[in-house]
Design a protein around this motif. Structure first.
Motif, PDB file in Angstrom:
ATOM      1  N   ALA A 141      -1.305 -11.401  -9.934  1.00  0.00           N
ATOM      2  CA  ALA A 141      -1.058 -11.396 -11.374  1.00  0.00           C
ATOM      3  C   ALA A 141      -1.965 -12.339 -12.179  1.00  0.00           C
ATOM      4  O   ALA A 141      -2.485 -11.938 -13.219  1.00  0.00           O
ATOM      5  N   PRO A 142      -2.167 -13.603 -11.751  1.00  0.00           N
ATOM      6  CA  PRO A 142      -3.024 -14.453 -12.568  1.00  0.00           C
ATOM      7  C   PRO A 142      -4.439 -13.909 -12.713  1.00  0.00           C
ATOM      8  O   PRO A 142      -5.072 -14.094 -13.757  1.00  0.00           O
ATOM      9  N   ALA A 143      -4.911 -13.196 -11.702  1.00  0.00           N
ATOM     10  CA  ALA A 143      -6.263 -12.636 -11.820  1.00  0.00           C
ATOM     11  C   ALA A 143      -6.295 -11.549 -12.878  1.00  0.00           C
ATOM     12  O   ALA A 143      -7.238 -11.450 -13.662  1.00  0.00           O
ATOM     13  N   LEU A 144      -5.243 -10.734 -12.910  1.00  0.00           N
ATOM     14  CA  LEU A 144      -5.199  -9.668 -13.904  1.00  0.00           C
ATOM     15  C   LEU A 144      -5.085 -10.240 -15.306  1.00  0.00           C
ATOM     16  O   LEU A 144      -5.681  -9.747 -16.253  1.00  0.00           O
ATOM     17  N   VAL A 145      -4.319 -11.332 -15.409  1.00  0.00           N
ATOM     18  CA  VAL A 145      -4.169 -11.954 -16.717  1.00  0.00           C
ATOM     19  C   VAL A 145      -5.507 -12.502 -17.182  1.00  0.00           C
ATOM     20  O   VAL A 145      -5.883 -12.399 -18.348  1.00  0.00           O
ATOM     21  N   LYS A 146      -6.254 -13.058 -16.221  1.00  0.00           N
ATOM     22  CA  LYS A 146      -7.550 -13.615 -16.576  1.00  0.00           C
ATOM     23  C   LYS A 146      -8.489 -12.540 -17.090  1.00  0.00           C
ATOM     24  O   LYS A 146      -9.317 -12.771 -17.958  1.00  0.00           O
ATOM     25  N   GLU A 147      -8.327 -11.337 -16.522  1.00  0.00           N
ATOM     26  CA  GLU A 147      -9.186 -10.241 -16.956  1.00  0.00           C
ATOM     27  C   GLU A 147      -8.673  -9.587 -18.226  1.00  0.00           C
ATOM     28  O   GLU A 147      -9.123  -8.507 -18.593  1.00  0.00           O
ATOM     29  N   ASN A 148      -7.652 -10.182 -18.849  1.00  0.00           N
ATOM     30  CA  ASN A 148      -7.096  -9.660 -20.092  1.00  0.00           C
ATOM     31  C   ASN A 148      -6.451  -8.302 -19.937  1.00  0.00           C
ATOM     32  O   ASN A 148      -6.590  -7.433 -20.784  1.00  0.00           O
ATOM     33  N   ILE A 149      -5.760  -8.118 -18.846  1.00  0.00           N
ATOM     34  CA  ILE A 149      -4.999  -6.876 -18.666  1.00  0.00           C
ATOM     35  C   ILE A 149      -3.535  -7.229 -18.892  1.00  0.00           C
ATOM     36  O   ILE A 149      -3.023  -8.186 -18.335  1.00  0.00           O
TER      37      ILE A 149
END
Lengths: 491, 290
Positions: free
Chosen positions: B105-113
């Motif tokens: 999840a934190p990676a997806l958040v970082k990618e602005n998803i």
């Protein structure tokens, strides 16, 4: 004050649930250990053993603990109490059709009209008492000919209808449901029991104490009507279809399933309800229940085609290796329709279809197959990822301008990978260097995460490594166990 | 000959409504006539150039063949997913069916998803995955449906069903399979194979494209760009001295010589010691260390 009365056929029974807080948390009044329910730092209710140690209601918690150090304290749960009261009111519905909730702990039942069904009032009261003891609920009963009188008599636990007036006359001022000021005033005037008040002419009482007391007393004696609003139990739907011969294959009776579902939809629509779930019951010849299948529906509409499809999907997966002779459809999950406002200008969202899709997926794959992900504020990566089964009530799409992104500038992780392994995989090591299908080329790091010193110290150095084939991996070196682990892939 | 082409044109014109862009002619492609087919910007210039329609085509299955999980296939899709989520009208739900590992999840958040519009379906059999993909496409309420089938053989009949479902819906549907499975023919519109080269760049080989010829190749470098990074110097790696004791906080792990040490004093290290060496030099100038 007592005028010529026509014979009243009313009989009101008041159930005073004296220890609802204790009972709602499943404690009995006479249980072994001393228990006290606390509310706002004071003792709200306590059971018999606690009473013997001298603890009383309204006492401070610390005071109570000094008196009895073995006292068990529990927080009061008002919601549970209300729910318990509601369930009891539904139970009481089987004895009479007029059940009314009066206070937080009073149930009023009008049982005069049910006396013929139960042959006599006493039998009815005994049945009620039996049920209450099986529920392990402590209650005092009061029987009288008007609701207010029964409330007063319930404090005295008086259960004979004939003597109710005599008992009522002896009732003390404190038992009347009057506020403290009025009862103090009554005491100052020298009144001790209800009889004393009876002797005074009404006009004098009215001028002294105001019309409220007058109205109360008149309703108490039965001179004034005192209508009570009864509760209505929730709507349920039951329908059944019986077959002349035992069935093995569902496809033979597809029509019956469809017909019953149509009935359910029609029922719900005519009462403005939404069905949120229904159960299919299968019975043997001897009326023995074989199986119950529950199907939930989260759509906002009662669409019989959707219900039929869901039924087919769920029943496809269940094995039918027994014969059944009748089926029944029941639904207790019927809620009133919620009307919501749609914006005229934004196009309608696809929420409805999305909910239907989720319903379909859940009914075939099971509730635990569909997940939402969310982020948690944790140091260790395996805890920062939260998987929760999808919350069907809340499938919504918020329009863009309502969403606010919380962009944390101090991100906990640096260089997070897109795939995370649920459990970090231990890597083979050669000369204390990690291997995965060949030597790994560590190209970035280290990034230390050190946490959980309160449980089991986790100290890890995270690196990015590249495999021979070019694949990028997120590995860490566990300093506690001195091992290399693979934790993620840069998908 | 002229009559033949005229007759052929007449024949095609008869079926124009039903065909509706499923038929393409070589001459059209040469002349640069483009069918207006909806597509999403891939986010990568080199890939956009090779795809007709300048992006991932909607309304057809995009089959992607990968050799291994985790070579960058999801990173390839992320710019397009981001763009799909930013479209304000219509559906924004993204469904991932049977992903091999957990999305972080934190990676997806970082990618602005947006995490709220992502749902993950875990299935036990390949049949369930295909059924779930088909249902999601038929429902026509998702922005993207991404399905992983791995090495399982899927017969053309099932792919054809998925293709038909995706044509009716206007969602972006991606099917990840093992590269070997792409050797058999299939009915999907777009078929590409991706492979990771040793410098972590992605080589894309387009086998089949809707509306034109396939066979294009290109290389895509994915963000974040690790291709030029070199191996860390050894003194930054954890030194494996058996005597270091975590409990007493005497960390002998990192000992670069430039830190001052005082006599008789324990060297205190700050707890979060970040050091990263990124050598941004082209590979040819450095000795390759593998």
């Amino acid at each position: 004050m007592q005028t010529e009365k026509e014979p009243l056929t009313q009989a009101w029974l008041c159930l005073r649930l004296t220890h609802l807080s204790l009972n709602s948390l499943s404690f009995e009044f006479n249980s072994g250990s001393p228990i006290a329910i606390t509310y706002q730092q004071q003792v709200w209710q306590c059971n018999a053993k606690a009473l013997t140690s001298g603890i009383s209601e309204g006492m401070n918690i610390s005071h109570a603990l000094i008196l009895n150090p073995e006292l068990q304290l529990h927080e009061r749960n008002a919601q549970l109490e209300a729910k318990k009261l509601q369930n009891l009111s539904y139970w009481a519905y089987r004895y009479t059709s007029l059940v009314s909730l009066h206070n937080e702990n009073l149930l009023l039942l009008e049982i005069g009209r049910s006396s013929k069904l139960f042959n006599s009032l006493n039998k009815l009261i005994n049945l009620i008492k039996q049920d209450l003891s099986t529920f392990k609920i402590d209650a005092k009963l009061g029987l009288a000919q008007t609701p207010k009188a029964s409330i007063v008599l319930s404090q005295l636990n008086h259960q004979k209808l004939n003597n109710s007036y005599i008992a009522l006359a002896k009732a003390k001022i404190e038992h009347l449901e009057q506020d403290y000021k009025t009862s103090q005033k009554l005491h100052h005037c020298g009144f001790q029991t209800l009889n004393d008040i009876k002797a005074i002419p009404q006009s004098e009482l009215g001028s002294r104490f105001g019309p409220n007391l007058l109205v109360y007393l008149r309703q108490l004696w039965g001179d004034l009507a005192d209508p009570q609003t009864g509760i209505t139990p929730p709507e349920t739907f039951h329908a059944r279809a019986d077959f002349s011969e035992p069935i093995r294959n569902i496809t033979w009776i597809q029509q019956q399933f469809d017909r019953l579902l149509d009935d359910l939809v029609h029922f719900a629509q005519s009462r403005q309800l939404i069905c949120r779930g229904f159960r299919w019951h299968f019975y043997h010849e001897n009326n023995h229940l074989i199986k119950t299948v529950y199907i939930g529906a989260s759509t906002g509409k009662n669409s019989s085609s959707a219900f039929k499809e869901l039924t087919n999907l769920t029943l496809e997966n269940t094995k039918f290796d027994w014969e059944f002779s009748s089926i029944a459809l029941s639904s207790t999950h019927l809620l009133p329709i919620k009307l919501f406002n749609d914006d005229l200008f934004t196009p309608p969202s696809k929420q409805e279809q999305l909910q239907q899709l989720v319903d379909k997926l859940v009914s075939r794959l099971g509730h635990s197959a569909i997940f939402d992900i969310s982020e948690k504020n944790e140091h260790l990566p395996e805890f920062a990822n939260e998987y929760s089964p999808i919350n069907r009530e809340q499938i919504q799409e918020t329009p863009n301008h309502y969403q606010t992104r919380l962009i944390d500038s101090k991100a906990t992780f640096k260089d997070e990978p897109l795939w995370l392994l649920e459990k970090p995989r231990r890597l083979m090591q050669h000369n204390l260097e990690p291997l995965l299908e060949g030597r790994l080329n560590i190209i970035h790091g280290p990034n230390r995460i050190s946490s959980h010193w309160w449980q089991a110290q986790q100290s890890r150095d995270y690196f990015i490594a590249r495999q021979r084939s070019g694949r990028l991996l997120w590995i860490f070196f566990d300093r506690v166990n001195r091992n290399w682990f693979l934790h993620g892939l840069y998908a | 000959m002229h009559d033949d082409t005229k007759n052929l044109d007449k024949l095609i014109a008869l079926f124009d409504d039903s065909i509706e862009g499923k038929l393409w002619r070589g001459s059209h492609a040469k002349q640069g006539i483009q069918n207006n087919r909806k597509s999403i910007n891939t986010g990568y210039e080199s890939l956009n150039k090779e795809l007709h329609g300048q992006g991932w085509p909607l309304g057809t299955i995009n089959e992607v063949g990968i050799t291994q999980n985790g070579i960058g296939e999801l990173r390839l899709l992320i710019p397009a997913l981001r763009e799909l989520q930013n479209i304000s009208s219509g559906q924004r739900q993204i469904i991932l069916i049977a992903p091999p590992k957990q999305p972080f999840a934190p990676a997806l958040v970082k990618e602005n998803i947006h995490l709220e519009s992502i749902s993950i379906v875990k299935t036990k059999t390949i049949k369930d995955s295909l059924w779930a993909a088909e249902q999601s496409l038929i429902a026509n309420c998702c922005a993207a449906v991404i399905c992983w089938t791995g090495k399982h053989k899927i017969n053309n009949h099932d792919i054809r069903r998925l293709q038909l479902a995706s044509e009716k819906a206007q969602s972006w549907s991606v099917l990840f399979r093992h590269s070997r499975c792409l050797e058999a023919p299939s009915a999907s519109g777009l078929r590409i194979k991706i492979n990771c080269n040793s410098h972590s760049k992605l080589e894309v080989n387009i086998l089949k494209q809707p509306q034109s010829w396939g066979g294009q190749k290109c290389t895509v470098s994915l963000a974040p760009h690790y291709e030029n990074w070199q191996r860390l110097s050894v003194d930054l790696l954890p030194v494996h001295s058996p005597t270091s004791d975590l409990v007493e906080q005497q960390e002998k792990i990192y000992q670069p010589s430039d830190l001052p040490t005082f006599e008789g004093q324990n060297v205190a290290r700050p707890n979060a010691w970040h050091s990263s060496v990124t050598v941004m030099a082209p590979l040819s100038t450095l000795k390759t260390v593998h």
